[in-house]
Design a protein around this motif. Structure first.
Motif, PDB file in Angstrom:
ATOM      1  N   CYS A  37      -2.614 -35.058  52.652  1.00 40.22           N
ATOM      2  CA  CYS A  37      -3.299 -36.284  52.229  1.00 40.22           C
ATOM      3  C   CYS A  37      -4.817 -36.127  52.358  1.00 40.22           C
ATOM      4  O   CYS A  37      -5.307 -35.563  53.344  1.00 40.22           O
ATOM      5  CB  CYS A  37      -2.839 -37.467  53.068  1.00 40.22           C
ATOM      6  N   PRO A  38      -5.552 -36.646  51.387  1.00 43.20           N
ATOM      7  CA  PRO A  38      -7.010 -36.558  51.448  1.00 43.20           C
ATOM      8  C   PRO A  38      -7.602 -37.577  52.422  1.00 43.20           C
ATOM      9  O   PRO A  38      -6.932 -38.512  52.855  1.00 43.20           O
ATOM     10  CB  PRO A  38      -7.429 -36.880  50.014  1.00 43.20           C
ATOM     11  N   ILE A  39      -8.870 -37.401  52.718  1.00 49.67           N
ATOM     12  CA  ILE A  39      -9.625 -38.349  53.542  1.00 49.67           C
ATOM     13  C   ILE A  39      -9.971 -39.541  52.650  1.00 49.67           C
ATOM     14  O   ILE A  39     -10.323 -39.374  51.485  1.00 49.67           O
ATOM     15  CB  ILE A  39     -10.910 -37.693  54.087  1.00 49.67           C
ATOM     16  N   VAL A  40      -9.900 -40.764  53.209  1.00 50.03           N
ATOM     17  CA  VAL A  40     -10.156 -41.976  52.427  1.00 50.03           C
ATOM     18  C   VAL A  40     -11.429 -42.645  52.928  1.00 50.03           C
ATOM     19  O   VAL A  40     -11.654 -42.753  54.139  1.00 50.03           O
ATOM     20  CB  VAL A  40      -8.965 -42.953  52.527  1.00 50.03           C
ATOM     21  N   PHE A  41     -12.254 -43.090  51.975  1.00 47.90           N
ATOM     22  CA  PHE A  41     -13.493 -43.821  52.273  1.00 47.90           C
ATOM     23  C   PHE A  41     -13.552 -45.064  51.411  1.00 47.90           C
ATOM     24  O   PHE A  41     -12.998 -45.098  50.314  1.00 47.90           O
ATOM     25  CB  PHE A  41     -14.728 -42.973  51.952  1.00 47.90           C
ATOM     26  N   PHE A  42     -14.273 -46.088  51.894  1.00 49.90           N
ATOM     27  CA  PHE A  42     -14.633 -47.224  51.059  1.00 49.90           C
ATOM     28  C   PHE A  42     -16.055 -46.988  50.572  1.00 49.90           C
ATOM     29  O   PHE A  42     -16.916 -46.551  51.340  1.00 49.90           O
ATOM     30  CB  PHE A  42     -14.575 -48.537  51.830  1.00 49.90           C
ATOM     31  N   SER A  43     -16.311 -47.312  49.329  1.00 46.60           N
ATOM     32  CA  SER A  43     -17.651 -47.172  48.774  1.00 46.60           C
ATOM     33  C   SER A  43     -18.600 -48.133  49.476  1.00 46.60           C
ATOM     34  O   SER A  43     -18.296 -49.320  49.622  1.00 46.60           O
ATOM     35  CB  SER A  43     -17.620 -47.484  47.272  1.00 46.60           C
ATOM     36  N   ALA A  44     -19.736 -47.647  49.893  1.00 44.94           N
ATOM     37  CA  ALA A  44     -20.717 -48.498  50.571  1.00 44.94           C
ATOM     38  C   ALA A  44     -21.272 -49.556  49.620  1.00 44.94           C
ATOM     39  O   ALA A  44     -21.540 -50.688  50.026  1.00 44.94           O
ATOM     40  CB  ALA A  44     -21.853 -47.647  51.130  1.00 44.94           C
ATOM     41  N   PRO A 108     -10.343 -56.445  40.792  1.00 43.42           N
ATOM     42  CA  PRO A 108     -10.343 -55.120  40.151  1.00 43.42           C
ATOM     43  C   PRO A 108     -10.868 -54.047  41.101  1.00 43.42           C
ATOM     44  O   PRO A 108     -11.909 -54.209  41.735  1.00 43.42           O
ATOM     45  CB  PRO A 108     -11.282 -55.306  38.962  1.00 43.42           C
ATOM     46  N   LEU A 109     -10.130 -52.947  41.203  1.00 41.47           N
ATOM     47  CA  LEU A 109     -10.497 -51.840  42.094  1.00 41.47           C
ATOM     48  C   LEU A 109     -10.571 -50.536  41.309  1.00 41.47           C
ATOM     49  O   LEU A 109      -9.917 -50.389  40.276  1.00 41.47           O
ATOM     50  CB  LEU A 109      -9.450 -51.673  43.195  1.00 41.47           C
ATOM     51  N   TYR A 110     -11.353 -49.610  41.839  1.00 41.25           N
ATOM     52  CA  TYR A 110     -11.324 -48.246  41.313  1.00 41.25           C
ATOM     53  C   TYR A 110     -11.063 -47.294  42.470  1.00 41.25           C
ATOM     54  O   TYR A 110     -11.345 -47.600  43.628  1.00 41.25           O
ATOM     55  CB  TYR A 110     -12.631 -47.877  40.590  1.00 41.25           C
ATOM     56  N   VAL A 162     -10.807 -39.463  48.797  1.00 33.54           N
ATOM     57  CA  VAL A 162     -10.552 -40.606  47.926  1.00 33.54           C
ATOM     58  C   VAL A 162     -11.571 -41.673  48.285  1.00 33.54           C
ATOM     59  O   VAL A 162     -11.753 -41.988  49.460  1.00 33.54           O
ATOM     60  CB  VAL A 162      -9.114 -41.150  48.125  1.00 33.54           C
ATOM     61  N   VAL A 163     -12.267 -42.219  47.279  1.00 33.11           N
ATOM     62  CA  VAL A 163     -13.227 -43.298  47.498  1.00 33.11           C
ATOM     63  C   VAL A 163     -12.708 -44.532  46.762  1.00 33.11           C
ATOM     64  O   VAL A 163     -12.407 -44.475  45.572  1.00 33.11           O
ATOM     65  CB  VAL A 163     -14.637 -42.924  46.985  1.00 33.11           C
ATOM     66  N   VAL A 164     -12.610 -45.652  47.499  1.00 33.56           N
ATOM     67  CA  VAL A 164     -12.104 -46.903  46.943  1.00 33.56           C
ATOM     68  C   VAL A 164     -13.232 -47.924  46.917  1.00 33.56           C
ATOM     69  O   VAL A 164     -14.010 -48.028  47.870  1.00 33.56           O
ATOM     70  CB  VAL A 164     -10.939 -47.463  47.799  1.00 33.56           C
TER      71      VAL A 164
END
Length: 177
Positions: A37-44, A108-110, A162-164
């Motif tokens: 599994c990749p590392i997950v981040f939230f977009s600042a 809506p998410l990306y 992964v950036v959400v």
């Protein structure tokens, strides 16, 4: 008589054909293997979301604020043939304002998939929805948690991050700044 025997054999074959086909499909799905599994981040820049009445640009018309709060990968990431499947659970906190056009909210998410050099491999788009809860005594809308699982499916290998984030137009960006 030979025609009747032929018809019986043909019908027998037709009855068992679906069973043979399903057996082949089930065996084909068993080639799923674990994937790192990749590392997950939230977009600042896109961690927060606001929505307004009639796409207004006034702060007074904001009826909902949302924040990406937390995430989890509760199931294993896996690779199935040429596809990578990443089940990403997210938690969004909704804060209703005094005015609320509708208790149903769509957000809506990306999700951007990045390689180890921070290059974007692919971007996927999702829509998550939920209902804003109300206080049972007063009827006033209250802060609400929305959880959803984003099923990220890609045929691109080498995903390390992964950036959400929320998808924001210029009007919403101005309101947040």
């Amino acid at each position: 008589i030979t025609n009747t025997i032929f018809m019986k054999k043909f019908l027998f074959f037709l009855l068992f054909l679906p069973i043979l086909s399903c057996n082949t499909l089930i065996k084909g799905n068993s080639k799923s293997i674990d994937y790192n599994c990749p590392i997950v981040f939230f977009s600042a820049n896109e961690k927060f979301f606001v929505d307004t009445l009639d796409n207004s640009s006034s702060l007074d018309d904001i009826f909902i604020k949302a924040e990406l709060n937390n995430f989890a990968i509760s199931k294993k990431c896996r690779q199935n043939e040429d596809l990578i499947i990443i089940p990403l659970d997210i938690l969004i906190i909704l804060k209703p304002m005094e005015i609320l056009a509708n208790e149903e909210v769509s957000l809506p998410l990306y999700v951007s998939l990045l390689d180890q050099n921070d290059n974007i491999i692919e971007t996927q788009y999702f829509m998550t929805s939920g209902s804003v809860k109300a206080n049972s005594e007063t009827g006033a809308y209250i802060e609400t948690d929305i959880t959803d699982t984003l099923e990220i499916i890609s045929n691109k290998f080498g995903i390390s991050q992964v950036v959400v984030g929320f998808m924001l137009d210029e009007n919403k960006r101005e309101l947040l700044n």
